[in-house]
Design an enzyme around this catalytic site. Structure first.
Site, short mmCIF file in Angstrom:
data_model
loop_
_atom_site.label_atom_id
_atom_site.label_comp_id
_atom_site.label_asym_id
_atom_site.label_seq_id
_atom_site.Cartn_x
_atom_site.Cartn_y
_atom_site.Cartn_z
N GLU A 158 1.05 -2.43 -9.97
CA GLU A 158 2.07 -3.38 -10.40
C GLU A 158 1.41 -4.73 -10.60
OE1 GLU A 158 5.72 -3.39 -8.23
OE2 GLU A 158 5.75 -1.22 -8.10
N PHE A 255 -10.28 -3.73 -1.95
CA PHE A 255 -9.37 -3.07 -1.01
C PHE A 255 -9.87 -3.09 0.42
CE2 PHE A 255 -5.44 -1.18 -2.35
CZ PHE A 255 -5.44 -1.56 -3.67
N CYS A 266 4.44 2.81 -3.62
CA CYS A 266 3.55 3.97 -3.64
C CYS A 266 2.91 4.30 -2.29
CB CYS A 266 2.45 3.76 -4.67
SG CYS A 266 3.07 3.81 -6.35
#
Ligand code: UDX
Length: 453
Positions: A158, A255, A266
């Site tokens: 997103e 990450f 998600c």
């Protein structure tokens, strides 16, 4: 090619618009007529950078059409994408009601060969169920039409979904039918021009690939969050550790950010669903169960810090806590599983008031929070400020919740002058503790080493 996309949520709309952009004729279907009316009028139901102009351009060119009628979506389509929601069931498994009802609607109308594509994130084995649902409808009608079901999971982030779609790092297609795979390869050729991005595999492996990717990323985050909490105890700084490990190419720099726990539509859902799929098949996924548990706990870490700062939960009673950011991450108005919701719930329970500013998500947040806590409580305890600066007025402390760009370079003297308790809680490790200390501000990050004031 004639493409139909069933479901105009986040994934369906982005995929449909991007397929149209490269010259296909795309029909986007949604059973929600209000949504379709909105889209036809040029309004986009979600906030996603670049999506409105992309939709508008392709709609005006006549390549992107909207409808609520399955007859339109099935009649001419060469490829039909299923991009409807798969919300979690009570027990964490993905709810396939919408997928299977869409499959039946297709089976009731199919007259010419087509490829049916599972785009939604669905548990391993769903393609078989979709195939069976379509076949049952064809049998009921007494007709024979050749069709294939393939799996083509999405990896869109997103806030960067269009870029991710137009320049994907990989296109995963699972198919047990070489002709269908060939058609998919052709469809995706414009997105894979300079480097081969197409990875073909069997259906079940493709279905599992999606979960594996999200589970791995979620696990990295929980790992870093756990190490951040350990860093605090040991007097180390997780940001230094992050840099130190991220340069190893086997680990990589992305990450690895400790924070308030992962949210969104998600990771939380997919991690739980995979654990459930495994247990349905007699396996316990120890690592992933821990990833999920660590994440739930991490969403409470900032609240615990606030409690400690105010000398106990009672100390928060009547306090005014400023929040910067509400959405689960920047560049979206998505509030699903947003860590801000857990924090606000705890603050309300402690009797605190919240003054929040979010550049985009304020309206959506107000709607979601009112549904969760009631209008009255929100009226009494939640104020939505028109700017980051305005949120500080009368605030005791500031909590940075979402790392929107406009929060990156705060005016430290202004913060020090505005906040009654001169303290900032940085849920995203966005700031330099030393700079805050120099400005006379108490700074608490996630797993940061305290700077001397
Ligand atoms: C994710 C996947 O990235 C995407 O491939 C998949 O298709 C859908 O799920 P998204 O949910 O949009 O995308 O968000 P993402 O940017 O991946 O972030 C997920 C969550 O993890 C956010 O809450 C974010 O704040 C958090 N996060 C991310 C961290 O806490 N630390 C990090 O280092 C990275």
């Amino acid at each position: 090619m004639n493409i139909s996309v069933i479901g105009t949520g986040y994934v369906g709309l982005v995929s449909g618009a991007c397929f149209a952009e490269v010259g296909n004729t795309v029909l986007c279907l949604d059973v929600d007529r209000r949504k379709i009316a909105m889209l036809e009028a040029g309004a986009i139901p979600i906030h996603e950078p670049g999506l409105d102009s992309l939709v508008q351009r392709n709609a005006e060119a006549g390549r992107l059409l909207f409808s609520s009628d399955y007859d339109d979506a099935v009649a001419d389509a060469d490829i039909i994408f299923l991009a409807v929601g798969t919300p979690p069931d009570e027990d964490g498994s993905a709810d396939l009601t919408h997928i299977l009802s869409a499959a039946r609607s297709i089976g009731q109308r199919l007259v010419k060969p087509a490829v049916i594509v599972d785009k939604s994130t669905v548990p391993v084995g769903t393609a078989d169920k979709v195939r069976a649902a379509i076949a049952a409808e064809l049998a009921r009608r007494g007709v024979e039409v050749a069709f294939s079901v393939v799996s083509n999971p999405e990896f869109l982030k997103e806030g960067a979904a269009i870029e991710d779609f137009m320049r994907p790092d990989r296109i995963v297609v699972g198919s047990d039918d070489p002709d269908a795979a060939q058609q998919m390869r052709k469809l995706y050729a414009p997105f894979s021009r300079n480097h081969e991005k197409f990875v073909e595999m069997d259906v079940r492996s493709a279905e599992l690939t999606k979960y594996a990717a999200n589970a791995m990323l979620a696990t990295r985050i929980s790992f870093m969050n756990e190490l951040a909490n350990l860093s605090e105890v040991l007097g180390a700084d997780i940001e230094a550790v992050r840099l130190g490990i991220g340069m190893d190419p086997r680990i990589g720099p992305d990450f690895l950010y400790a924070g308030m726990g992962y949210g969104g539509s998600c990771f939380p859902k997919d991690v739980k669903a995979l654990v459930k799929t495994a247990s349905d098949n007699g396996q316990h996924l120890h690592l992933l169960s821990a990833t999920d548990m660590v994440n739930d706990a991490q969403k409470n870490v900032l609240f615990s810090k606030l409690v400690r700062f105010f000398g106990g939960v009672e100390g928060l009673h009547g306090k005014n806590i400023a929040l910067w950011g509400l959405s689960f991450k920047p560049d979206t108005d998505d509030m699903r599983e947003a860590p801000s919701r857990i924090l606000i719930r705890a603050l309300f329970a402690a009797g605190a008031r919240v003054t929040a500013y979010d550049p985009v998500a304020a309206g959506e947040a107000r709607r979601v929070l009112a549904a969760e806590h009631g209008e009255r409580l929100c009226d009494e305890r939640l104020a939505l400020a028109p700017s980051a600066h305005a949120a500080l007025e009368g605030a005791d402390v500031l909590v940075l919740v979402t790392e929107w760009k406009e929060f990156r370079a705060p005016d430290l003297p202004l913060l020090a002058a505005s906040l009654r308790h001169k303290a900032v809680f940085d849920g995203r490790n966005l700031y330099d503790p030393a700079a805050f200390a120099a400005a006379g501000l108490v700074y608490e990050g996630i797993g940061r080493r305290a700077a001397a004031m």
